[in-house]
Write an enzyme that holds these catalytic residues in place. Structure first.
Site, PDB file in Angstrom:
ATOM      1  N   CYS A   1      62.201  88.028  22.430  1.00 39.57           N
ATOM      2  CA  CYS A   1      61.103  87.885  21.475  1.00 39.57           C
ATOM      3  C   CYS A   1      61.479  88.549  20.150  1.00 39.57           C
ATOM      4  O   CYS A   1      62.173  89.571  20.131  1.00 39.57           O
ATOM      5  CB  CYS A   1      59.841  88.520  22.043  1.00 39.57           C
ATOM      6  SG  CYS A   1      59.182  87.680  23.491  1.00 39.57           S
TER       7      CYS A   1
ATOM      8  N   CYS B   1      55.328  92.231  28.165  1.00 37.61           N
ATOM      9  CA  CYS B   1      56.195  91.340  28.938  1.00 37.61           C
ATOM     10  C   CYS B   1      55.465  90.770  30.145  1.00 37.61           C
ATOM     11  O   CYS B   1      55.643  89.599  30.498  1.00 37.61           O
ATOM     12  CB  CYS B   1      57.450  92.083  29.400  1.00 37.61           C
ATOM     13  SG  CYS B   1      58.670  92.385  28.104  1.00 37.61           S
TER      14      CYS B   1
ATOM     15  N   CYS C   1      62.755  92.525  31.252  1.00 41.52           N
ATOM     16  CA  CYS C   1      61.395  92.125  30.893  1.00 41.52           C
ATOM     17  C   CYS C   1      60.458  92.089  32.081  1.00 41.52           C
ATOM     18  O   CYS C   1      59.241  91.985  31.912  1.00 41.52           O
ATOM     19  CB  CYS C   1      61.419  90.757  30.213  1.00 41.52           C
ATOM     20  SG  CYS C   1      61.962  89.416  31.297  1.00 41.52           S
TER      21      CYS C   1
END
Length: 260
Positions: free
Chosen positions: A217, A132, A243
């Site tokens: 994602c 991340c 994240c």
């Protein structure tokens, strides 16, 4: 050319926002209806210094529609981590076209850093925080550098970590010094969002109907089961709920990272 240089000089010496600035904004705008607050923010003295950051995820169309109705030229920042669902990229293009967004800015991870720290593209599988940081936090820092304020689409109902979400807050986590982060939908309910979608006939993200109420994602997003927190499908199996864009990640190896 001289005028452009003068403007850059002014940008460079503009003082960074402080907690006092956050308090002033909250007192002036914090009790206004969302659309009125956004209009005041985007057309007042801060016009040109504000960007909207959008994931083009499940509920993103509401805030994008509100901002576009005020000013389609507001910069909209999208971080393409290069791990996105194809459906998200298609939805981004559909919404940008439908809403007439004129300044969609796509930022990607630094390929040099990816080569050094995630050469195989598998870092998500053993170090999601590091992934991340490389693919979301670092690109967003570059994207936000020219701005003083940025607009986020977070909502208080999304998870237990967001229940006390303020409308205005000081964000010290990104490049170019402190920013003011604005959460216009902090107090909105899911029912209010659904009503806005229906009233304005906005398209839904195609993955919502497949059980994805929160979409990040592809490798780190799974379907959410009935009764679960809307963000339960994010980083399932990991002790991780954000994240790093909205809260700092744990400190980890940087220069000494293995090259994979």
């Amino acid at each position: 050319m001289a005028e452009a240089a003068r403007r850059l000089d002014l940008l460079d010496v503009r003082p960074a926002p402080t907690e006092a600035d956050v308090a002033v904004l909250d007192a002036a705008l914090g009790r206004l209806p969302t659309a009125d607050m956004l209009r005041a923010l985007l057309t007042g003295e801060r016009a040109g210094h504000v960007a909207l950051v959008s994931s083009f995820g499940a509920e993103s169309a509401v805030l994008l529609h509100m901002v576009a109705a005020i000013d389609r030229d507001v910069p909209v920042i999208f971080v393409n981590t290069q791990k996105m669902f194809g459906e998200t990229l298609a939805y981004r293009d559909e919404l940008a076209e439908r809403l007439g967004l004129t300044d969609l800015r796509v930022f990607r991870p630094d390929p040099r850093l990816l080569g050094q720290r995630d050469g195989t593209g598998l870092r998500w599988s053993y170090d999601p925080d590091g992934c991340c940081d490389l693919r979301k936090v670092e690109p967003l820092g570059r994207a936000l550098a020219p701005f003083d304020l940025w607009i986020s689409g977070r909502k208080g109902f999304q998870s237990g970590t967001r229940t006390a979400l303020p409308t205005f807050e000081l964000d010290r986590e990104h490049a170019g010094g402190a920013k003011i982060k604005v959460n216009p939908l902090a107090g909105w309910t899911r029912a209010a969002l659904d009503g806005y979608f229906e009233e304005h006939r906005l398209p839904r993200h195609p993955l919502e109907a497949q059980g994805y109420p929160s979409i990040g994602c592809a490798p780190c997003t799974s379907r959410v089961r009935p009764g679960e927190d809307p963000r339960a499908g994010r980083w399932r199996g990991w002790d991780k709920v954000e994240c790093g864009i909205h809260s700092p990640l744990p400190a980890g190896p940087q220069a000494d990272d293995p090259i994979f």
